[in-house]
Motif scaffolding. Sequence first.
Motif, PDB file in Angstrom:
ATOM      1  N   GLY A   1       3.044   2.029 -10.280  1.00 20.18           N
ATOM      2  CA  GLY A   1       2.429   0.704 -10.288  1.00 20.18           C
ATOM      3  C   GLY A   1       1.322   0.500  -9.266  1.00 20.18           C
ATOM      4  N   PHE A   2       0.714   1.591  -8.790  1.00 22.32           N
ATOM      5  CA  PHE A   2      -0.387   1.500  -7.834  1.00 22.32           C
ATOM      6  C   PHE A   2      -1.678   1.981  -8.478  1.00 22.32           C
ATOM      7  N   ARG A   3      -2.795   1.559  -7.918  1.00 23.23           N
ATOM      8  CA  ARG A   3      -4.090   2.109  -8.311  1.00 23.23           C
ATOM      9  C   ARG A   3      -4.765   2.665  -7.052  1.00 23.23           C
ATOM     10  N   ARG A   4      -5.407   3.804  -7.198  1.00 24.69           N
ATOM     11  CA  ARG A   4      -6.018   4.459  -6.038  1.00 24.69           C
ATOM     12  C   ARG A   4      -7.186   3.633  -5.533  1.00 24.69           C
ATOM     13  N   CYS A   5      -7.237   3.444  -4.198  1.00 25.76           N
ATOM     14  CA  CYS A   5      -8.338   2.679  -3.616  1.00 25.76           C
ATOM     15  C   CYS A   5      -9.069   3.454  -2.526  1.00 25.76           C
ATOM     16  N   GLU A   6      -8.429   4.479  -1.945  1.00 27.85           N
ATOM     17  CA  GLU A   6      -9.079   5.287  -0.910  1.00 27.85           C
ATOM     18  C   GLU A   6      -8.517   6.704  -0.942  1.00 27.85           C
ATOM     19  N   ASP A   7      -9.207   7.606  -0.248  1.00 29.64           N
ATOM     20  CA  ASP A   7      -8.775   8.996  -0.114  1.00 29.64           C
ATOM     21  C   ASP A   7      -9.080   9.432   1.314  1.00 29.64           C
ATOM     22  N   ILE A   8      -8.037   9.631   2.108  1.00 26.82           N
ATOM     23  CA  ILE A   8      -8.207  10.058   3.495  1.00 26.82           C
ATOM     24  C   ILE A   8      -8.134  11.580   3.548  1.00 26.82           C
ATOM     25  N   VAL A   9      -9.085  12.195   4.214  1.00 26.64           N
ATOM     26  CA  VAL A   9      -9.157  13.656   4.283  1.00 26.64           C
ATOM     27  C   VAL A   9      -8.795  14.121   5.685  1.00 26.64           C
ATOM     28  N   TRP A  10      -7.894  15.090   5.751  1.00 29.96           N
ATOM     29  CA  TRP A  10      -7.555  15.736   7.016  1.00 29.96           C
ATOM     30  C   TRP A  10      -8.293  17.062   7.081  1.00 29.96           C
ATOM     31  N   ALA A  11      -9.331  17.138   7.910  1.00 29.61           N
ATOM     32  CA  ALA A  11     -10.070  18.373   8.127  1.00 29.61           C
ATOM     33  C   ALA A  11      -9.394  19.138   9.256  1.00 29.61           C
ATOM     34  N   LYS A  12      -8.872  20.307   8.947  1.00 27.36           N
ATOM     35  CA  LYS A  12      -8.073  21.059   9.912  1.00 27.36           C
ATOM     36  C   LYS A  12      -8.955  21.960  10.776  1.00 27.36           C
ATOM     37  N   THR A  13      -8.717  21.903  12.056  1.00 23.25           N
ATOM     38  CA  THR A  13      -9.293  22.900  12.948  1.00 23.25           C
ATOM     39  C   THR A  13      -8.223  23.972  13.136  1.00 23.25           C
ATOM     40  N   ASN A  14      -8.643  25.225  13.063  1.00 23.19           N
ATOM     41  CA  ASN A  14      -7.651  26.298  13.079  1.00 23.19           C
ATOM     42  C   ASN A  14      -8.029  27.369  14.096  1.00 23.19           C
ATOM     43  N   LYS A  15      -8.332  26.927  15.282  1.00 20.82           N
ATOM     44  CA  LYS A  15      -8.748  27.825  16.354  1.00 20.82           C
ATOM     45  C   LYS A  15      -7.722  28.921  16.617  1.00 20.82           C
TER      46      LYS A  15
ATOM     47  N   THR B   1      -9.592  24.166   3.704  1.00 22.32           N
ATOM     48  CA  THR B   1      -9.306  23.899   5.113  1.00 22.32           C
ATOM     49  C   THR B   1      -9.033  22.419   5.333  1.00 22.32           C
ATOM     50  N   LYS B   2      -8.551  21.744   4.312  1.00 20.49           N
ATOM     51  CA  LYS B   2      -8.306  20.311   4.403  1.00 20.49           C
ATOM     52  C   LYS B   2      -7.107  19.942   3.549  1.00 20.49           C
ATOM     53  N   GLU B   3      -6.608  18.750   3.773  1.00 18.48           N
ATOM     54  CA  GLU B   3      -5.599  18.151   2.899  1.00 18.48           C
ATOM     55  C   GLU B   3      -5.987  16.698   2.663  1.00 18.48           C
TER      56      GLU B   3
ATOM     57  N   VAL C   1     -11.697  10.109   7.510  1.00 14.31           N
ATOM     58  CA  VAL C   1     -11.583  11.520   7.883  1.00 14.31           C
ATOM     59  C   VAL C   1     -10.786  11.643   9.183  1.00 14.31           C
ATOM     60  N   ILE C   2      -9.797  12.530   9.180  1.00 14.23           N
ATOM     61  CA  ILE C   2      -9.037  12.893  10.379  1.00 14.23           C
ATOM     62  C   ILE C   2      -9.380  14.337  10.710  1.00 14.23           C
ATOM     63  N   VAL C   3      -9.786  14.607  11.927  1.00 18.03           N
ATOM     64  CA  VAL C   3     -10.072  15.970  12.371  1.00 18.03           C
ATOM     65  C   VAL C   3      -9.062  16.321  13.456  1.00 18.03           C
TER      66      VAL C   3
ATOM     67  N   PHE D   1       0.839  -1.198   0.000  1.00 21.75           N
ATOM     68  CA  PHE D   1       0.000   0.000   0.000  1.00 21.75           C
ATOM     69  C   PHE D   1       0.876   1.250   0.000  1.00 21.75           C
ATOM     70  N   LEU D   2       0.399   2.266  -0.718  1.00 22.26           N
ATOM     71  CA  LEU D   2       1.064   3.564  -0.778  1.00 22.26           C
ATOM     72  C   LEU D   2       0.135   4.618  -0.205  1.00 22.26           C
ATOM     73  N   PHE D   3       0.639   5.399   0.740  1.00 19.88           N
ATOM     74  CA  PHE D   3      -0.087   6.534   1.300  1.00 19.88           C
ATOM     75  C   PHE D   3       0.703   7.788   0.932  1.00 19.88           C
ATOM     76  N   ILE D   4       0.092   8.681   0.170  1.00 18.73           N
ATOM     77  CA  ILE D   4       0.813   9.861  -0.294  1.00 18.73           C
ATOM     78  C   ILE D   4      -0.008  11.127  -0.029  1.00 18.73           C
ATOM     79  N   TRP D   5       0.587  12.047   0.739  1.00 16.93           N
ATOM     80  CA  TRP D   5      -0.049  13.336   0.996  1.00 16.93           C
ATOM     81  C   TRP D   5       0.055  14.197  -0.266  1.00 16.93           C
ATOM     82  N   VAL D   6      -1.074  14.801  -0.655  1.00  6.79           N
ATOM     83  CA  VAL D   6      -1.099  15.551  -1.922  1.00  6.79           C
ATOM     84  C   VAL D   6      -1.627  16.971  -1.755  1.00  6.79           C
ATOM     85  N   GLY D   7      -1.797  17.444  -0.514  1.00  5.23           N
ATOM     86  CA  GLY D   7      -2.301  18.796  -0.309  1.00  5.23           C
ATOM     87  C   GLY D   7      -3.767  18.911  -0.670  1.00  5.23           C
TER      88      GLY D   7
END
Length: 288
Positions: free
Chosen positions: A82-96, A117-119, A146-148, A60-66
């Motif tokens: 040589g990979f095919r995309r299977c998921e997309d994890i979203v980082w929802a940023k809190t910016n207090k 407001t996410k990556e 989703v990561i918050v 598995f490859l996990f790559i941050w793409v902004g």
Amino acid sequence: DFSSLGKFDVILIDPPWEEYSRRAAGIPLLSDKQQKNLTPWTFEDILQMRIEAIADNPSFLFIWVGSSEGLDLGRVLMKKWGFRRCEDIVWAKTNKHNSAHPHSSSFTEEGTLLKHTKEHCLVGIKGTVRRGQDSHFIHANIDTDVIVSPEPPLGSTEKPKELYDIIERFCLGRRRIELFGEQHNIRPGWLTIGENISQTRYDKKLYESWFEGDLTFPDSKTYEGGKYLGTTPEIEAMRPRSPPRIPIMYPVQFMQPMMMYQQRSNEEGGGNSSGMKKEDYPSQDKQV
């Protein structure tokens, strides 16, 4: 030389995207180290990395793409490696604490229609992994996509540590590597490579010896053992299961019109209204 590193089950990458540099433009008092970390690579430079040389099959490859052009470029990288995309994890940023600053993650970048407001972290797979048969390698459906969490201090490209937890619960392969890592990324069970790693004791032969044999948990409780973490009957009993397939029963009065519609579609295009033929349908044997 990537080939000297061996093969890995999980590869985590956070490339120095140009987006990171744009986001930090104009921030005062950045240290020399931060300025260096924000020096972007060209897409061609990232593309030339031979990630396929360290990816086992399966892996598995996990790559941050902004949140900008990297969303499209990340998919190009996956295909090249040589990979095919299977998921997309979203980082929802809190910016207090950073929201009032003009360079926080909620700052509207030129050319965008909405405030970002996410990556995103794209997940790719090499090879085939079947959820129902390869429980020695993956635990599917445990975490959400989703990561918050708060964004880091301005000028930092640090990512939430929750991603490590998601990866380690999901993939039971023990050979994990992170590229473009920094000192704060060093974590037990991971090989971390980056310009800013202050010291290393890496020895390829010693490292690979830790994964020889077939021992797994609970027979092995140290860093030495086989390629996989292992499991127990108690863990397997708690594994999320896919819901059973229940045949759809249509009332009799609907069956004849449906059959006539299907027959007409086959005569006109050799498939259904979507243009798909029967042989184009996805396999019923679910795989990642």
